[in-house]
Enzyme design. Structure first.
Site, mmCIF file in Angstrom:
data_model
loop_
_atom_site.group_PDB
_atom_site.id
_atom_site.type_symbol
_atom_site.label_atom_id
_atom_site.label_comp_id
_atom_site.label_asym_id
_atom_site.label_seq_id
_atom_site.Cartn_x
_atom_site.Cartn_y
_atom_site.Cartn_z
ATOM 1 N N MET A 28 0.829 -1.204 0.000
ATOM 2 C CA MET A 28 0.000 0.000 0.000
ATOM 3 C C MET A 28 0.864 1.255 0.000
ATOM 4 S SD MET A 28 -2.819 1.089 2.878
ATOM 5 C CE MET A 28 -1.580 1.417 4.110
ATOM 6 N N SER A 102 4.360 -6.487 2.330
ATOM 7 C CA SER A 102 3.195 -6.031 3.066
ATOM 8 C C SER A 102 1.922 -6.504 2.377
ATOM 9 C CB SER A 102 3.240 -4.506 3.236
ATOM 10 O OG SER A 102 2.344 -4.072 4.221
ATOM 11 N N GLN A 103 1.042 -5.592 1.996
ATOM 12 C CA GLN A 103 -0.208 -5.952 1.334
ATOM 13 C C GLN A 103 0.017 -6.882 0.140
ATOM 14 O OE1 GLN A 103 -3.326 -2.826 0.590
ATOM 15 N NE2 GLN A 103 -2.522 -2.950 -1.474
ATOM 16 N N ASP A 220 7.810 -3.536 14.435
ATOM 17 C CA ASP A 220 6.820 -2.988 13.500
ATOM 18 C C ASP A 220 5.810 -2.109 14.243
ATOM 19 O OD1 ASP A 220 4.931 -2.590 11.418
ATOM 20 O OD2 ASP A 220 5.512 -4.503 10.530
ATOM 21 N N HIS A 276 8.470 -1.651 9.961
ATOM 22 C CA HIS A 276 7.831 -2.306 8.830
ATOM 23 C C HIS A 276 8.640 -2.162 7.543
ATOM 24 C CE1 HIS A 276 4.485 -4.252 6.936
ATOM 25 N NE2 HIS A 276 4.245 -3.247 6.129
#
Length: 295
Positions: A28, A102-103, A220, A276
Site C-alpha cells: 500500500m 506487506s499488502q 513494527d 515495517h
C-alpha cells in the site's frame, strides 16, 4: 537498509541466467518501479543473483494508476490482472519465485491459491498481513485528510458493501470484536482463508509451494497486530491479547492446510529487527536469497 511501503507491480526487468525468475508485488502506498523502493530491491536482486529475471507487477497502465489501484481496486480484480500478466510472460512458463511486500504478500498468496499455473515455487512474505489488520496507522502516500477518512471508514463501516468494493484495505480488515460480521461480509480475506466455505483448491494450490516463508518485523509500528505477519492475530472477542497461528482454529482445524504444511517443513517463520519493511540486505541475502531464491 531498505524501506518499501505496501501496493501492486508489473514492470518487467530482464536477465539471461538460469536462476528461477522472480515476481514481486509491492504494498500500500508504493508502486512497481520507484528507484527508492522496489527498483532498488530489483537492482540488489540482480547483484546477488546475476542476470535473474524479475517481473515487478504493475496493475494499471501507469505507475500512478498502479498506486491508486492499491487503494481502490478490489483485490480479486487485481489478482485476476496479475494472473493474466504472469500467464502471458514467456519467461515465467516454467515457474517462478515470488516476493510480496506487506499488502502484496497476501495478494501473492491469493494468487497462488487462485492462479496455480504457471507454478509458484517459493513464496516470500515480507511483512504480509495474512490474518488481516485491525488498525491503519500509516496510509503511505495519501494526504493526512485522505488517511483520516480511510481510518474512519474502516473503524465504523469496513463491512458495508460499497466500502468493501471500493477500499482495498477494508477487504482485509479483521475486527476481532465482530468475528461473525467479519466472516460474513469480508469479500477477500475471509474467502482466501477458508473462513466460511472450504475451497479444497485453495488448500491444494497453497500446498504446492516448496516453501512459504513468513517474515515478521520485530519493531513494527505500522501493522496491527504484528502477529498477523506470522499468521497470528488477536484472540476472538477482544483486541489486546494475541494468539499464534498454532493456537488458532484456522490451524487446529487445518482449514487452509497450514498445519500439514508446517508438519512437512514447508512453513518457515523468520524475524528481523526494525520497523515495517526495513531490513538489512545482508540479512535478506543470507536468510532468503541463498536458501530460497537461487534454486
Amino acid at each position: 537498509m531498505f524501506a518499501a511501503i505496501p501496493i501492486l507491480l508489473f514492470v518487467v526487468f530482464g536477465g539471461t541466467n538460469c536462476a528461477t525468475p522472480i515476481v514481486m508485488w509491492h504494498g500500500m502506498g508504493d508502486s512497481c518501479c520507484f528507484d527508492f523502493s522496489l527498483g532498488a530491491i530489483k537492482k540488489s536482486l540482480n547483484e546477488s543473483i546475476p542476470g535473474v529475471y524479475v517481473n515487478s507487477l504493475r496493475i494499471g497502465d501507469t505507475i500512478i494508476k498502479d498506486m491508486e489501484n492499491g487503494y481502490f481496486l478490489h483485490p480479486d480484480k487485481q489478482i485476476e490482472m496479475a494472473c493474466n500478466i504472469i500467464k502471458s510472460d514467456s519467461n515465467l512458463v516454467d515457474g517462478y519465485n515470488a516476493i510480496g511486500f506487506s499488502q502484496g504478500a497476501q495478494f501473492l498468496r491469493a494468487l497462488v491459491q487462485k492462479c496455480p499455473l504457471p507454478p509458484m515455487k517459493n513464496l516470500i512474505s515480507v511483512g504480509g498481513q495474512h490474518q488481516g489488520v485491525y488498525g491503519l496507522p500509516n496510509c503511505g502516500s495519501l494526504s493526512n485528510k485522505a488517511c483520516d477518512y480511510i481510518r474512519r471508514l474502516l473503524n465504523h463501516a469496513a463491512y458495508i458493501g460499497w466500502v468493501q468494493e471500493t477500499l482495498v484495505q477494508a477487504t482485509y480488515w479483521h475486527d476481532p470484536l465482530n468475528e461473525t460480521e467479519y466472516k460474513q461480509y469480508s469479500t477477500f480475506l475471509a474467502d482466501i482463508n477458508n473462513e466460511i466455505n472450504i475451497n479444497t483448491d485453495y488448500i491444494k494450490n497453497l500446498q504446492s509451494l516448496e516453501h512459504f516463508v513468513l517474515i515478521k518485523f520485530e519493531n513494527d509500528t505500522i501493522v496491527q497486530p504484528v502477529d498477523t505477519e506470522w499468521f497470528g492475530f488477536y484472540k476472538p472477542g477482544q483486541s489486546v491479547q494475541t494468539q499464534t497461528l498454532q493456537e488458532s482454529d484456522l490451524y487446529k482445524d487445518d482449514k487452509l492446510g497450514l498445519k500439514q504444511m508446517n508438519d512437512n517443513d514447508q512453513l518457515k517463520f523468520l524475524a528481523t529487527p526494525g520497523n515495517h519493511l526495513r531490513f538489512q540486505w545482508d540479512w535478506f541475502e543470507a536468510n532468503i536469497i541463498k536458501p530460497y531464491l537461487t534454486n
